[in-house]
Design a protein around this motif. Structure first.
Motif, PDB file in Angstrom:
ATOM      1  N   ARG A 178      37.887  34.107  57.642  1.00  0.00           N
ATOM      2  CA  ARG A 178      39.279  34.218  58.091  1.00  0.00           C
ATOM      3  C   ARG A 178      40.252  34.524  56.958  1.00  0.00           C
ATOM      4  NH1 ARG A 178      40.073  28.862  61.565  1.00  0.00           N
ATOM      5  NH2 ARG A 178      38.924  28.022  59.788  1.00  0.00           N
ATOM      6  N   CYS A 179      39.760  34.915  55.811  1.00  0.00           N
ATOM      7  CA  CYS A 179      40.668  35.249  54.707  1.00  0.00           C
ATOM      8  C   CYS A 179      39.988  36.177  53.723  1.00  0.00           C
ATOM      9  CB  CYS A 179      41.144  33.974  53.984  1.00  0.00           C
ATOM     10  SG  CYS A 179      39.828  33.122  53.084  1.00  0.00           S
ATOM     11  N   PHE A 180      40.795  36.792  52.877  1.00  0.00           N
ATOM     12  CA  PHE A 180      40.289  37.488  51.701  1.00  0.00           C
ATOM     13  C   PHE A 180      41.061  36.953  50.504  1.00  0.00           C
ATOM     14  CE2 PHE A 180      43.812  40.024  53.159  1.00  0.00           C
ATOM     15  CZ  PHE A 180      44.374  40.633  52.043  1.00  0.00           C
ATOM     16  N   VAL A 181      40.727  37.396  49.311  1.00  0.00           N
ATOM     17  CA  VAL A 181      41.272  36.766  48.107  1.00  0.00           C
ATOM     18  C   VAL A 181      42.016  37.785  47.256  1.00  0.00           C
ATOM     19  CG1 VAL A 181      40.700  35.567  45.968  1.00  0.00           C
ATOM     20  CG2 VAL A 181      39.480  34.993  48.058  1.00  0.00           C
ATOM     21  N   ASN A 182      43.200  37.397  46.796  1.00  0.00           N
ATOM     22  CA  ASN A 182      43.987  38.215  45.880  1.00  0.00           C
ATOM     23  C   ASN A 182      43.994  37.539  44.513  1.00  0.00           C
ATOM     24  OD1 ASN A 182      45.818  40.349  45.137  1.00  0.00           O
ATOM     25  ND2 ASN A 182      47.471  38.840  45.199  1.00  0.00           N
ATOM     26  N   ILE A 183      43.540  38.259  43.489  1.00  0.00           N
ATOM     27  CA  ILE A 183      43.453  37.719  42.134  1.00  0.00           C
ATOM     28  C   ILE A 183      44.414  38.474  41.226  1.00  0.00           C
ATOM     29  CG2 ILE A 183      41.955  37.423  40.114  1.00  0.00           C
ATOM     30  CD1 ILE A 183      39.607  37.153  42.014  1.00  0.00           C
ATOM     31  N   ASP A 184      45.203  37.725  40.447  1.00  0.00           N
ATOM     32  CA  ASP A 184      46.073  38.317  39.426  1.00  0.00           C
ATOM     33  C   ASP A 184      45.719  37.729  38.073  1.00  0.00           C
ATOM     34  OD1 ASP A 184      48.508  40.073  40.472  1.00  0.00           O
ATOM     35  OD2 ASP A 184      48.066  38.572  42.006  1.00  0.00           O
ATOM     36  N   LEU A 185      45.596  38.605  37.077  1.00  0.00           N
ATOM     37  CA  LEU A 185      45.241  38.168  35.725  1.00  0.00           C
ATOM     38  C   LEU A 185      46.438  38.260  34.804  1.00  0.00           C
ATOM     39  CD1 LEU A 185      42.471  40.169  36.687  1.00  0.00           C
ATOM     40  CD2 LEU A 185      41.654  38.431  35.097  1.00  0.00           C
ATOM     41  N   PRO A 186      46.626  37.253  33.928  1.00  0.00           N
ATOM     42  CA  PRO A 186      47.810  37.216  33.055  1.00  0.00           C
ATOM     43  C   PRO A 186      47.765  38.281  31.968  1.00  0.00           C
ATOM     44  CG  PRO A 186      46.293  35.478  32.440  1.00  0.00           C
ATOM     45  CD  PRO A 186      45.727  36.108  33.686  1.00  0.00           C
ATOM     46  N   THR A 187      48.915  38.571  31.412  1.00  0.00           N
ATOM     47  CA  THR A 187      49.031  39.598  30.378  1.00  0.00           C
ATOM     48  C   THR A 187      48.117  39.300  29.194  1.00  0.00           C
ATOM     49  OG1 THR A 187      51.338  39.910  31.035  1.00  0.00           O
ATOM     50  CG2 THR A 187      50.673  40.833  28.913  1.00  0.00           C
ATOM     51  N   ASP A 188      48.165  38.079  28.681  1.00  0.00           N
ATOM     52  CA  ASP A 188      47.301  37.670  27.573  1.00  0.00           C
ATOM     53  C   ASP A 188      45.978  37.185  28.142  1.00  0.00           C
ATOM     54  OD1 ASP A 188      46.274  36.963  25.144  1.00  0.00           O
ATOM     55  OD2 ASP A 188      47.566  35.200  24.850  1.00  0.00           O
ATOM     56  N   VAL A 189      45.234  38.118  28.707  1.00  0.00           N
ATOM     57  CA  VAL A 189      44.055  37.745  29.482  1.00  0.00           C
ATOM     58  C   VAL A 189      42.975  37.100  28.622  1.00  0.00           C
ATOM     59  CG1 VAL A 189      43.032  40.058  29.270  1.00  0.00           C
ATOM     60  CG2 VAL A 189      42.401  38.582  31.202  1.00  0.00           C
ATOM     61  N   VAL A 190      42.885  37.466  27.354  1.00  0.00           N
ATOM     62  CA  VAL A 190      41.845  36.897  26.494  1.00  0.00           C
ATOM     63  C   VAL A 190      42.064  35.410  26.262  1.00  0.00           C
ATOM     64  CG1 VAL A 190      42.971  37.360  24.267  1.00  0.00           C
ATOM     65  CG2 VAL A 190      40.458  37.372  24.428  1.00  0.00           C
ATOM     66  N   LYS A 199      49.297  29.766  46.119  1.00  0.00           N
ATOM     67  CA  LYS A 199      49.745  30.291  47.404  1.00  0.00           C
ATOM     68  C   LYS A 199      50.691  31.463  47.149  1.00  0.00           C
ATOM     69  CE  LYS A 199      53.393  26.781  47.630  1.00  0.00           C
ATOM     70  NZ  LYS A 199      53.930  25.630  48.380  1.00  0.00           N
ATOM     71  N   GLN A 200      50.797  32.333  48.123  1.00  0.00           N
ATOM     72  CA  GLN A 200      51.674  33.481  47.998  1.00  0.00           C
ATOM     73  C   GLN A 200      53.120  33.015  47.901  1.00  0.00           C
ATOM     74  OE1 GLN A 200      51.428  36.237  51.243  1.00  0.00           O
ATOM     75  NE2 GLN A 200      52.966  37.630  50.410  1.00  0.00           N
ATOM     76  N   GLY A 201      53.816  33.489  46.870  1.00  0.00           N
ATOM     77  CA  GLY A 201      55.210  33.131  46.700  1.00  0.00           C
ATOM     78  C   GLY A 201      56.131  34.082  47.436  1.00  0.00           C
ATOM     79  N   TYR A 272      47.588  31.519  33.880  1.00  0.00           N
ATOM     80  CA  TYR A 272      46.407  31.304  34.704  1.00  0.00           C
ATOM     81  C   TYR A 272      45.960  32.592  35.379  1.00  0.00           C
ATOM     82  CZ  TYR A 272      47.280  26.270  34.295  1.00  0.00           C
ATOM     83  OH  TYR A 272      47.468  25.017  33.812  1.00  0.00           O
ATOM     84  N   ILE A 273      44.669  32.654  35.713  1.00  0.00           N
ATOM     85  CA  ILE A 273      44.169  33.671  36.624  1.00  0.00           C
ATOM     86  C   ILE A 273      44.374  33.112  38.018  1.00  0.00           C
ATOM     87  CG2 ILE A 273      42.171  35.006  37.404  1.00  0.00           C
ATOM     88  CD1 ILE A 273      40.978  34.661  34.618  1.00  0.00           C
ATOM     89  N   THR A 274      45.277  33.701  38.766  1.00  0.00           N
ATOM     90  CA  THR A 274      45.633  33.132  40.063  1.00  0.00           C
ATOM     91  C   THR A 274      44.685  33.637  41.150  1.00  0.00           C
ATOM     92  OG1 THR A 274      47.235  34.878  40.596  1.00  0.00           O
ATOM     93  CG2 THR A 274      48.048  32.975  39.367  1.00  0.00           C
ATOM     94  N   VAL A 275      44.288  32.732  42.018  1.00  0.00           N
ATOM     95  CA  VAL A 275      43.404  33.033  43.141  1.00  0.00           C
ATOM     96  C   VAL A 275      44.150  32.633  44.408  1.00  0.00           C
ATOM     97  CG1 VAL A 275      41.174  32.576  44.217  1.00  0.00           C
ATOM     98  CG2 VAL A 275      41.382  32.585  41.709  1.00  0.00           C
ATOM     99  N   THR A 276      44.558  33.625  45.193  1.00  0.00           N
ATOM    100  CA  THR A 276      45.399  33.385  46.364  1.00  0.00           C
ATOM    101  C   THR A 276      44.708  33.873  47.633  1.00  0.00           C
ATOM    102  OG1 THR A 276      47.330  33.807  44.944  1.00  0.00           O
ATOM    103  CG2 THR A 276      47.707  33.705  47.321  1.00  0.00           C
ATOM    104  N   PRO A 277      44.251  32.955  48.489  1.00  0.00           N
ATOM    105  CA  PRO A 277      43.670  33.379  49.771  1.00  0.00           C
ATOM    106  C   PRO A 277      44.748  33.985  50.669  1.00  0.00           C
ATOM    107  CG  PRO A 277      43.053  31.114  49.222  1.00  0.00           C
ATOM    108  CD  PRO A 277      44.164  31.494  48.299  1.00  0.00           C
ATOM    109  N   LEU A 278      44.413  35.095  51.320  1.00  0.00           N
ATOM    110  CA  LEU A 278      45.352  35.781  52.202  1.00  0.00           C
ATOM    111  C   LEU A 278      44.700  36.035  53.555  1.00  0.00           C
ATOM    112  CD1 LEU A 278      46.719  38.544  49.771  1.00  0.00           C
ATOM    113  CD2 LEU A 278      47.847  36.394  50.367  1.00  0.00           C
TER     114      LEU A 278
END
Length: 308
Positions: A178-190, A199-201, A272-278
């Motif tokens: 019932r969902c899929f996942v949206n991942i965002d990685l920060p600028t300073d990923v290393v 959660k989605q803002g 953080y590497i954000t993990v947001t179920p959508l």
């Protein structure tokens, strides 16, 4: 769905995006996936940049598809949108079997808050989800002057544990449908702080409009990719003739970001590497449901009374 991940074969991962099949984010992701030798990698992506087209699809015209050489992968470029590419790629019309997982990205620029609605990257994953295929959208928070193309490889490597975990859950038939996942990685990923469930803002920034005076000024479009990787190159749309009767307006960004605790953009800025179920659609808030529960039953009665 008969997932090969359950049959002992290497899992099939199909990659799409909205920046185009030649985008460094997609190429880095494919390279990293291929280098693990754990997956069969398929690519079905737009033949040119299709940023911010949301979930638009091609309905009337046929799609043109061309084989593209990407080492270690079977790849095709599609004349349509990200949703078109995802749909075609999972249909078994182009590839002989359905992928176990669809990954859309890696996008150049974050996709948080209400911007998820505009995102072609997220739409690629959503299209797979709508068709019952597990999917993930991935974006890297590119910042001009700080980021470089090598960061996409670091971002792809940082996503591997999540990709592996998702495929393990699919194999165990425990992955939610019932969902899929949206991942965002920060600028300073290393130096990221790890994964964080968010959660989605709300909207990150507000869009406005500015009136301009010339055709060139009003129609110039800089893709995020072109602008940030090569500042000396400007990509201008093919300008159709505009008469003096027309008013010209150019979109511009206004306002400050909306920051709230535990939301995608706030946590992304914290490193953080954000993990947001959508889900496919965002349900209305509970208070809105309560409001219309009171309003709707009396609408017909009120309308009949006013007509008398």
């Amino acid at each position: 769905m008969d997932c090969l991940v359950n049959s002992g074969h290497r899992p099939k991962i199909m990659v799409t995006n909205d920046d185009g099949i030649d985008a460094p984010g997609l190429r880095a992701l494919v390279q990293v996936l291929v280098s693990t030798n754990l997956y069969e990698v398929l690519v079905c992506a737009p033949d040119s940049e299709k940023s911010a087209v949301s979930h638009s699809i091609t309905w009337i015209h046929a799609l043109a598809v061309k084989r593209v050489e990407i080492e270690g992968a079977t790849a095709y470029a599609v004349s349509g949108t990200p949703a078109d590419s995802a749909s075609l790629g999972i249909s078994t019309t182009l590839f002989p079997s359905i992928p176990d997982l669809v990954i859309s990205g890696i996008n150049m620029g974050s996709n948080c808050g209400y911007h998820i609605v505009y995102s072609g990257t997220v739409a690629g994953a959503r299209e797979a989800f709508l068709n019952g295929i597990p999917s993930v959208s991935v974006s890297y928070n590119w910042v001009a002057g700080k980021s470089n193309v090598h960061d996409f490889k670091l971002a792809a490597e940082a996503c591997l544990p999540m990709i592996s975990a998702v495929l393990a859950e699919i194999k165990k038939q425990r992955y939610p449908e019932r969902c899929f996942v949206n991942i965002d990685l920060p600028t300073d990923v290393v130096n990221h702080k790890g994964y964080k469930l968010t959660k989605q803002g709300k909207s990150v920034v507000k869009m406005g409009w500015r009136q301009v005076t010339s055709n060139t000024q009003g129609r110039r479009v800089l893709s995020t990719m072109t602008m940030d990787t090569n500042p000396e190159v400007c990509t201008e749309m093919d300008a159709s003739p505009i008469s003096g009767e027309h008013l010209l307006f150019k979109r511009e960004v206004r306002g400050a970001p909306v920051l709230e605790d535990d939301t995608d953009y706030q946590c992304l800025l914290e490193g953080y590497i954000t993990v947001t179920p959508l889900g496919a659609l965002s349900p209305a808030d509970i208070d809105c449901q309560a409001y219309f529960k009171t309003l709707v039953p009396g609408v017909l009665e009120s309308s009949s009374s006013s007509a008398l």
